[in-house]
Design an enzyme around this catalytic site. Structure first.
Site, short mmCIF file in Angstrom:
data_model
loop_
_atom_site.label_atom_id
_atom_site.label_comp_id
_atom_site.label_asym_id
_atom_site.label_seq_id
_atom_site.Cartn_x
_atom_site.Cartn_y
_atom_site.Cartn_z
N ASP A 61 -13.71 0.19 9.33
CA ASP A 61 -12.63 -0.79 9.48
C ASP A 61 -13.15 -2.18 9.10
O ASP A 61 -14.09 -2.68 9.70
CB ASP A 61 -12.10 -0.78 10.92
N SER A 111 -4.69 -3.35 9.75
CA SER A 111 -5.19 -1.98 9.85
C SER A 111 -4.10 -0.96 10.11
O SER A 111 -4.35 0.24 10.01
CB SER A 111 -6.22 -1.89 10.98
N HIS A 172 -5.82 3.19 18.81
CA HIS A 172 -5.85 2.01 17.95
C HIS A 172 -5.21 2.31 16.59
O HIS A 172 -5.04 3.46 16.22
CB HIS A 172 -7.31 1.55 17.78
N SER A 174 -5.94 2.38 13.35
CA SER A 174 -6.45 3.30 12.32
C SER A 174 -6.32 4.77 12.74
O SER A 174 -5.69 5.55 12.01
CB SER A 174 -7.90 2.98 11.95
N PHE A 288 -14.65 7.58 26.21
CA PHE A 288 -15.90 7.07 26.77
C PHE A 288 -15.82 5.65 27.31
O PHE A 288 -16.80 5.16 27.87
CB PHE A 288 -17.01 7.20 25.72
N ASP A 304 -23.23 6.50 26.86
CA ASP A 304 -22.25 6.46 25.78
C ASP A 304 -22.81 7.11 24.52
O ASP A 304 -23.92 6.79 24.10
CB ASP A 304 -21.91 5.00 25.45
N HIS A 339 -14.07 -10.29 13.11
CA HIS A 339 -13.03 -11.14 13.70
C HIS A 339 -13.65 -12.18 14.63
O HIS A 339 -13.18 -13.30 14.74
CB HIS A 339 -12.03 -10.31 14.49
N ASP A 376 -10.28 0.03 5.20
CA ASP A 376 -8.84 -0.23 5.13
C ASP A 376 -8.56 -1.57 4.44
O ASP A 376 -7.57 -1.74 3.77
CB ASP A 376 -8.20 -0.16 6.52
N HIS A 377 -9.50 -2.52 4.64
CA HIS A 377 -9.34 -3.87 4.08
C HIS A 377 -10.68 -4.56 4.20
O HIS A 377 -11.59 -4.06 4.85
CB HIS A 377 -8.27 -4.65 4.86
#
Ligand SMILES: [Zn+2]
Length: 530
Positions: A61, A111, A172, A174, A288, A304, A339, A376-377
């Site tokens: 992503d 996304s 989410h 995607s 998780f 995790d 981001h 995706d971008h």
């Protein structure tokens, strides 16, 4: 401890400032020999013309081409190399195309609309998932009749096992593109539905995860959207913010388990590894974290699983189906690191993503398994500044800027890294720029750095991978997967069945991942190994 750290960073700076160059690269014979070998490999490339029994789509992503290159340098440096010369796992795939990522209504996409394109094969609007562009954002009554079906859904109908693996919440944007239809990507649970959506019968994404189709493997984060409001989280029982959020009081995990005899739900790494190696487990859901999973470098690796471990677990369960499988694997938090303008987070996530690709490449055969790797971008992430060879990817340009201050090679076009105050920006040195939480500077202030609009790469290997060529619309990814797998609308693909080589591969659980260690060792290794 702090003194040692300063010394270490000083050592790193001294080494990296020298910009050491491998001595053999000064000899023309080195480059001529290397390129001749590459040419030889290219001349011997043979398209694999059969059908793909298995299809795996890896989605980084926000992993634009500049991110791929920076990740290559980081991964190379983590292995003690100068960096840019050391290929990623995805770099070794033989075929490549560029993918045009725009949404129907946005030149720079998100996304959600892009997931519709590469998972369903039809371009959609910004912030909508699994619906054509005839559906309007947030207008529930434009959903019905405009749904488009994912390749994963069609693969399931064709008898394959299917799975979704992500480092974000499984609801989410995607991963939701593989199973959901919604005009608002934020409708994670029924608590997020607008009154208009409730009145018009729009379903939240968590509910669609369980009821839209039968998904054999679901791994990622997103527990809280599955449980009734107030249900304590098993990992954080004293933190009310992590409680279940469903207003309808439904326990969607229980409802999902009740649908299948061999369905197992797990919420930690130990239980995941056990379940994946248990042949009685036919369906596996592992959630998780209450929402997104933690960044790899912030995980407790006893609790995790890494993306690589989740990918291997998914392959163990899915590969038991003699008719093959379809698997979607997302490195979802590369995007989040960007981001937040924390390149260290974005790039370490991308290294882990590449490790997961390496694992899938190792566990499957290119004779029967098509693997595509794409994004995706992109993001407004760049790295420049004529840095010396071998300089840390997080390091400084060798010259000062016009304001007589240093600047980092990595910069963002916009975002929270904006620091201009009264016409001047803060200076930066190696120790601040190497800090994992450092925000690279940006030209325009925004709370969240934005996506970028340029094309992304698609890497391909396996049956029909040679069709991944040229400059394509993002929808081509879905269509190539459908064609190679001979699923709708390409059931008459006229391709010979593959030989089923991957099934012979013994998928054993691997020892605990050393990924965290590798990440933490980055700074430690760099000065000693140059
Ligand atoms: Zn994003």
């Amino acid at each position: 401890m702090q003194g040692a750290c300063v010394l270490l960073l000083l050592g790193l700076w001294l080494q990296l400032s020298l910009g050491l160059i491998p001595v053999e690269e000064k000899d023309p014979a080195f480059w001529n020999r290397q390129a001749a070998q590459a040419l030889d490999v290219a001349k011997k490339l043979q398209p694999i013309q059969r059908a793909a029994k298995n299809v795996i789509l890896f989605l980084g992503d926000g992993m634009g081409v500049s991110t791929v290159t920076a990740t290559r340098i980081l991964k190379g440096q983590m292995a003690g190399k100068p960096g840019p010369e050391t290929p990623l796992a995805m770099d070794q795939f033989p075929y490549l195309a560029l993918s045009k990522t725009y949404n129907v209504d946005r030149q720079v996409p998100d996304s959600a609309g892009t997931a519709t394109a590469y998972l369903c094969g039809v371009k959609g609007n910004y912030r909508t998932i699994g619906v054509s562009a005839a559906a309007r954002y947030n207008q529930c009554n434009t959903t019905r009749g405009n749904e488009v079906t994912s390749v994963m859904n069609r693969a399931k109908k064709a008898g394959k096992s299917v799975g979704v693996v992500t480092t974000t919440r499984v609801q989410h944007a995607s991963p939701a593109g593989a199973y959901a239809h919604t005009v608002n990507r934020n409708w994670y649970s029924d608590a997020d539905l607008s009154s208009d959506a409730q009145r018009n019968g729009c379903q939240d994404i968590a509910k669609q995860l369980v009821y839209n189709m039968d998904i054999d493997v679901i791994l990622g984060g997103g527990r809280k959207y599955m449980f009734p409001e107030g249900t304590p989280d098993p990992e954080y029982p004293n933190d009310v913010n992590q409680n279940g959020v469903r207003k309808d009081k439904r326990n969607l995990v229980q409802e999902w388990q009740a649908k299948h005899q061999g369905a197992q739900y797990v919420w930690n790494r130990t239980a995941l590894l056990q379940a994946a190696s248990d042949s009685n487990v036919t369906h596996l859901m592992g959630l998780f974290e209450p929402a997104d999973m933690k960044y790899n470098v912030q995980q407790d690796h006893t609790k995790d699983p890494t993306l690589e471990e989740m990918t291997e677990a998914a392959l163990q369960v899915l590969s038991r189906n003699p008719q093959g499988f379809y698997l979607f694997v997302e490195g979802g938090r590369i995007d989040h690191g960007h981001h937040d303008s924390k390149a260290y987070m974005a790039l370490t996530e991308a290294v882990m993503f590449d490790n997961a690709i390496a694992k899938a490449n190792e566990l499957t055969s290119e004779l029967d398994t098509l693997i595509l790797v794409t994004a995706d971008h992109s993001h407004v992430f760049s790295f420049g500044g004529y840095t010396l060879r071998g300089t840390s990817i997080f390091g400084l340009a060798p010259s000062k800027a016009s304001d007589s201050k240093s600047y980092t090679s990595i910069l963002y076009g916009n975002g929270p890294g904006y620091t201009l105050r009264g016409g001047s920006r803060p200076d930066v040195n190696d120790s601040t720029s190497e800090d994992p939480s450092y925000r690279q500077q940006a030209a325009v202030p925004l709370a969240s750095e934005t996506h970028g609009g340029e094309d992304v790469a698609v890497f391909a290997r396996g049956p029909q991978a040679h069709l991944m060529h040229g400059v394509q619309e993002e929808t081509f990814v879905a269509h190539l997967m459908a064609f190679a797998g001979c699923v709708e609308p390409y059931t008459d693909c006229n391709l010979l069945a593959s030989a089923g080589v991957s099934n012979a591969v013994h998928l054993a659980a691997s020892p605990p991942s050393l990924a965290l260690l590798a990440g933490a060792m980055l700074l430690l290794l760099a000065p000693t190994l140059y």
